[in-house]
Design a protein around this motif. Structure first.
Motif, PDB file in Angstrom:
ATOM      1  N   CYS A   1       0.791  -1.069   0.079  1.00  0.00           N
ATOM      2  CA  CYS A   1       0.173   0.130  -0.083  1.00  0.00           C
ATOM      3  C   CYS A   1       1.007   1.317  -0.035  1.00  0.00           C
ATOM      4  CB  CYS A   1      -0.844  -0.117   1.327  1.00  0.00           C
ATOM      5  SG  CYS A   1      -2.158  -1.108   1.161  1.00  0.00           S
ATOM      6  N   ASP A   2       1.776   1.254   0.874  1.00  0.00           N
ATOM      7  CA  ASP A   2       2.768   2.338   0.795  1.00  0.00           C
ATOM      8  C   ASP A   2       3.335   2.787  -0.435  1.00  0.00           C
ATOM      9  OD1 ASP A   2       2.362   3.086   3.360  1.00  0.00           O
ATOM     10  OD2 ASP A   2       4.399   1.705   4.275  1.00  0.00           O
ATOM     11  N   GLU A   3       3.826   1.564  -1.454  1.00  0.00           N
ATOM     12  CA  GLU A   3       4.261   1.557  -2.568  1.00  0.00           C
ATOM     13  C   GLU A   3       3.352   2.150  -3.676  1.00  0.00           C
ATOM     14  OE1 GLU A   3       7.124   1.558  -5.547  1.00  0.00           O
ATOM     15  OE2 GLU A   3       7.476   1.337  -3.203  1.00  0.00           O
ATOM     16  N   MET A   4       2.127   1.611  -3.536  1.00  0.00           N
ATOM     17  CA  MET A   4       1.055   2.065  -4.404  1.00  0.00           C
ATOM     18  C   MET A   4       0.918   3.501  -4.186  1.00  0.00           C
ATOM     19  SD  MET A   4      -1.451  -0.823  -5.087  1.00  0.00           S
ATOM     20  CE  MET A   4      -2.000  -1.106  -3.489  1.00  0.00           C
ATOM     21  N   GLU A   5       0.996   4.007  -2.905  1.00  0.00           N
ATOM     22  CA  GLU A   5       0.691   5.557  -2.511  1.00  0.00           C
ATOM     23  C   GLU A   5       1.781   6.450  -3.162  1.00  0.00           C
ATOM     24  OE1 GLU A   5      -0.333   8.312   1.710  1.00  0.00           O
ATOM     25  OE2 GLU A   5       0.658   6.291   1.923  1.00  0.00           O
ATOM     26  N   ARG A   6       3.089   5.819  -2.955  1.00  0.00           N
ATOM     27  CA  ARG A   6       4.037   6.468  -3.661  1.00  0.00           C
ATOM     28  C   ARG A   6       4.011   6.818  -5.123  1.00  0.00           C
ATOM     29  NH1 ARG A   6       7.912   5.730  -6.872  1.00  0.00           N
ATOM     30  NH2 ARG A   6       7.507   3.598  -7.138  1.00  0.00           N
ATOM     31  N   LYS A   7       3.506   5.704  -5.743  1.00  0.00           N
ATOM     32  CA  LYS A   7       3.222   5.864  -7.249  1.00  0.00           C
ATOM     33  C   LYS A   7       2.081   7.019  -7.486  1.00  0.00           C
ATOM     34  CE  LYS A   7       4.842   1.461  -8.043  1.00  0.00           C
ATOM     35  NZ  LYS A   7       4.702  -0.029  -8.372  1.00  0.00           N
ATOM     36  N   LEU A   8       1.007   6.814  -6.767  1.00  0.00           N
ATOM     37  CA  LEU A   8      -0.122   7.618  -6.840  1.00  0.00           C
ATOM     38  C   LEU A   8       0.349   9.296  -6.797  1.00  0.00           C
ATOM     39  CD1 LEU A   8      -3.139   5.921  -5.130  1.00  0.00           C
ATOM     40  CD2 LEU A   8      -2.810   6.565  -7.809  1.00  0.00           C
ATOM     41  N   ARG A   9       1.274   9.368  -5.677  1.00  0.00           N
ATOM     42  CA  ARG A   9       1.851  10.887  -5.502  1.00  0.00           C
ATOM     43  C   ARG A   9       2.589  11.105  -6.478  1.00  0.00           C
ATOM     44  NH1 ARG A   9       2.997   9.012  -0.354  1.00  0.00           N
ATOM     45  NH2 ARG A   9       4.947   8.869  -0.640  1.00  0.00           N
TER      46      ARG A   9
ATOM     47  N   GLU B   1     -14.192   3.821  -1.601  1.00  0.00           N
ATOM     48  CA  GLU B   1     -14.318   2.647  -1.174  1.00  0.00           C
ATOM     49  C   GLU B   1     -12.943   1.850  -0.830  1.00  0.00           C
ATOM     50  OE1 GLU B   1     -17.330   0.251  -2.003  1.00  0.00           O
ATOM     51  OE2 GLU B   1     -19.097   1.682  -1.617  1.00  0.00           O
ATOM     52  N   ALA B   2     -12.440   1.278   0.084  1.00  0.00           N
ATOM     53  CA  ALA B   2     -11.536   0.310   0.091  1.00  0.00           C
ATOM     54  C   ALA B   2     -11.732  -0.578  -0.919  1.00  0.00           C
ATOM     55  CB  ALA B   2     -11.022  -0.195   1.530  1.00  0.00           C
ATOM     56  N   PRO B   3     -10.580  -1.076  -1.838  1.00  0.00           N
ATOM     57  CA  PRO B   3     -10.586  -1.920  -2.673  1.00  0.00           C
ATOM     58  C   PRO B   3     -10.612  -3.370  -2.122  1.00  0.00           C
ATOM     59  CG  PRO B   3      -8.531  -1.026  -2.861  1.00  0.00           C
ATOM     60  CD  PRO B   3      -9.374  -0.011  -1.768  1.00  0.00           C
TER      61      PRO B   3
ATOM     62  N   GLU C   1      -2.197  -2.402  -8.330  1.00  0.00           N
ATOM     63  CA  GLU C   1      -0.869  -2.368  -8.400  1.00  0.00           C
ATOM     64  C   GLU C   1      -0.249  -2.674  -9.647  1.00  0.00           C
ATOM     65  OE1 GLU C   1       2.030  -4.393  -4.896  1.00  0.00           O
ATOM     66  OE2 GLU C   1       0.474  -5.428  -5.627  1.00  0.00           O
ATOM     67  N   ALA C   2      -0.787  -3.320 -10.618  1.00  0.00           N
ATOM     68  CA  ALA C   2      -0.293  -3.658 -11.751  1.00  0.00           C
ATOM     69  C   ALA C   2      -0.545  -2.152 -12.665  1.00  0.00           C
ATOM     70  CB  ALA C   2      -0.888  -4.807 -12.705  1.00  0.00           C
TER      71      ALA C   2
ATOM     72  N   PHE D   1      -0.770   0.967 -11.737  1.00  0.00           N
ATOM     73  CA  PHE D   1       0.019   1.893 -10.999  1.00  0.00           C
ATOM     74  C   PHE D   1       1.304   1.658 -11.740  1.00  0.00           C
ATOM     75  CE2 PHE D   1      -3.073   2.459  -7.307  1.00  0.00           C
ATOM     76  CZ  PHE D   1      -4.039   3.072  -7.959  1.00  0.00           C
ATOM     77  N   GLU D   2       1.844   0.610 -11.557  1.00  0.00           N
ATOM     78  CA  GLU D   2       3.080   0.074 -12.109  1.00  0.00           C
ATOM     79  C   GLU D   2       3.404   0.453 -13.445  1.00  0.00           C
ATOM     80  OE1 GLU D   2       7.183  -1.260 -11.843  1.00  0.00           O
ATOM     81  OE2 GLU D   2       5.757  -1.114  -9.984  1.00  0.00           O
ATOM     82  N   LYS D   3       2.494   0.109 -14.327  1.00  0.00           N
ATOM     83  CA  LYS D   3       2.203   0.234 -15.824  1.00  0.00           C
ATOM     84  C   LYS D   3       2.340   1.727 -15.938  1.00  0.00           C
ATOM     85  CE  LYS D   3      -0.213  -0.494 -19.796  1.00  0.00           C
ATOM     86  NZ  LYS D   3      -1.743  -0.164 -20.162  1.00  0.00           N
ATOM     87  N   LEU D   4       1.418   2.677 -15.297  1.00  0.00           N
ATOM     88  CA  LEU D   4       1.703   4.275 -15.562  1.00  0.00           C
ATOM     89  C   LEU D   4       2.479   4.954 -15.171  1.00  0.00           C
ATOM     90  CD1 LEU D   4      -2.236   4.837 -14.222  1.00  0.00           C
ATOM     91  CD2 LEU D   4      -1.296   4.870 -16.668  1.00  0.00           C
ATOM     92  N   GLU D   5       3.180   4.301 -13.950  1.00  0.00           N
ATOM     93  CA  GLU D   5       4.577   4.922 -13.635  1.00  0.00           C
ATOM     94  C   GLU D   5       5.819   4.654 -14.594  1.00  0.00           C
ATOM     95  OE1 GLU D   5       7.322   4.912  -9.660  1.00  0.00           O
ATOM     96  OE2 GLU D   5       6.696   2.977 -10.191  1.00  0.00           O
ATOM     97  N   ASN D   6       5.785   3.422 -14.958  1.00  0.00           N
ATOM     98  CA  ASN D   6       6.861   3.136 -16.120  1.00  0.00           C
ATOM     99  C   ASN D   6       6.701   4.002 -17.462  1.00  0.00           C
ATOM    100  OD1 ASN D   6       8.285   1.403 -14.221  1.00  0.00           O
ATOM    101  ND2 ASN D   6       7.129  -0.291 -15.007  1.00  0.00           N
ATOM    102  N   GLU D   7       5.463   3.960 -17.787  1.00  0.00           N
ATOM    103  CA  GLU D   7       5.126   4.742 -18.881  1.00  0.00           C
ATOM    104  C   GLU D   7       5.555   6.306 -18.691  1.00  0.00           C
ATOM    105  OE1 GLU D   7       1.071   3.853 -20.075  1.00  0.00           O
ATOM    106  OE2 GLU D   7       1.506   2.047 -20.842  1.00  0.00           O
ATOM    107  N   LEU D   8       4.970   6.915 -17.623  1.00  0.00           N
ATOM    108  CA  LEU D   8       5.329   8.200 -17.445  1.00  0.00           C
ATOM    109  C   LEU D   8       6.821   8.602 -17.183  1.00  0.00           C
ATOM    110  CD1 LEU D   8       4.006  10.816 -17.105  1.00  0.00           C
ATOM    111  CD2 LEU D   8       3.859  10.597 -14.564  1.00  0.00           C
ATOM    112  N   ARG D   9       7.630   7.652 -16.458  1.00  0.00           N
ATOM    113  CA  ARG D   9       8.955   7.759 -16.607  1.00  0.00           C
ATOM    114  C   ARG D   9       9.857   7.822 -17.944  1.00  0.00           C
ATOM    115  NH1 ARG D   9      10.665   8.381 -11.567  1.00  0.00           N
ATOM    116  NH2 ARG D   9       9.515   7.199  -9.815  1.00  0.00           N
ATOM    117  N   GLU D  10       9.212   6.895 -18.575  1.00  0.00           N
ATOM    118  CA  GLU D  10       9.787   6.620 -20.194  1.00  0.00           C
ATOM    119  C   GLU D  10       9.517   7.990 -20.796  1.00  0.00           C
ATOM    120  OE1 GLU D  10       9.175   3.717 -23.860  1.00  0.00           O
ATOM    121  OE2 GLU D  10       8.862   2.906 -21.863  1.00  0.00           O
TER     122      GLU D  10
END
Length: 147
Positions: A58-66, A87-89, A98-99, A101-110
């Motif tokens: 959850c902390d990692e997902m929050e970091r990606k959202l920030r 609501e809580a998922p 999680e997947a 957010f990971e994809k969006l973060e990687n695409e945005l970094r690229e």
């Protein structure tokens, strides 16, 4: 909905939940906003708890959202703020989130890396263009031809 002010009437309760139902019960209570949780094991290290992996996720997902929010604000893209907490998922939805957010973060970094590379290339080419113009003026002066 009540509040957790000192003057508000409160009751101290202890819940015993099956581990399969704990997530759903705690998330439902949290969404109501009427519960305050106390740690009954304050001497236990955070890394010795059963749920430490979930908290890390959850902390990692929050970091990606920030990070995504910071990039959205940096580009001036308007965001919809509903003002209410979602609501809580469910745990199985967490894997999909999680997947995503990971994809969006990687695409945005690229995209950011590509934008930086384009800026560098533009500046290098602009510099070379100016150098070529100056050398052309120099050669024109040497050959005696006015420009």
């Amino acid at each position: 909905m009540g509040s957790l002010f000192r003057s508000e009437e409160m009751s101290l309760c202890q819940l015993f939940l099956q581990s399969e139902a704990a997530y759903a019960c705690v998330s439902e209570l949290g969404e109501l906003g009427l519960v305050q949780f106390r740690d009954l094991n304050p001497d236990v290290n955070a890394f010795q708890r059963k749920f430490v992996n979930e908290v890390r996720r959850c902390d990692e997902m929050e970091r990606k959202l920030r990070y995504l929010e910071k990039e959205i604000k940096k580009d001036g893209i308007p965001m919809l703020d509903t003002g209410e907490s979602p609501e809580a998922p469910q745990p199985r939805e967490m894997i999909d989130l999680e997947a995503t957010f990971e994809k969006l973060e990687n695409e945005l970094r690229e995209v950011n890396q590509n934008a930086e590379a384009l800026k560098r290339n533009y500046l290098e080419l602009t510099e070379l263009k100016h150098i070529l113009r100056k050398t052309q003026v120099f050669f024109d002066e040497v050959s005696g031809e006015p420009r």
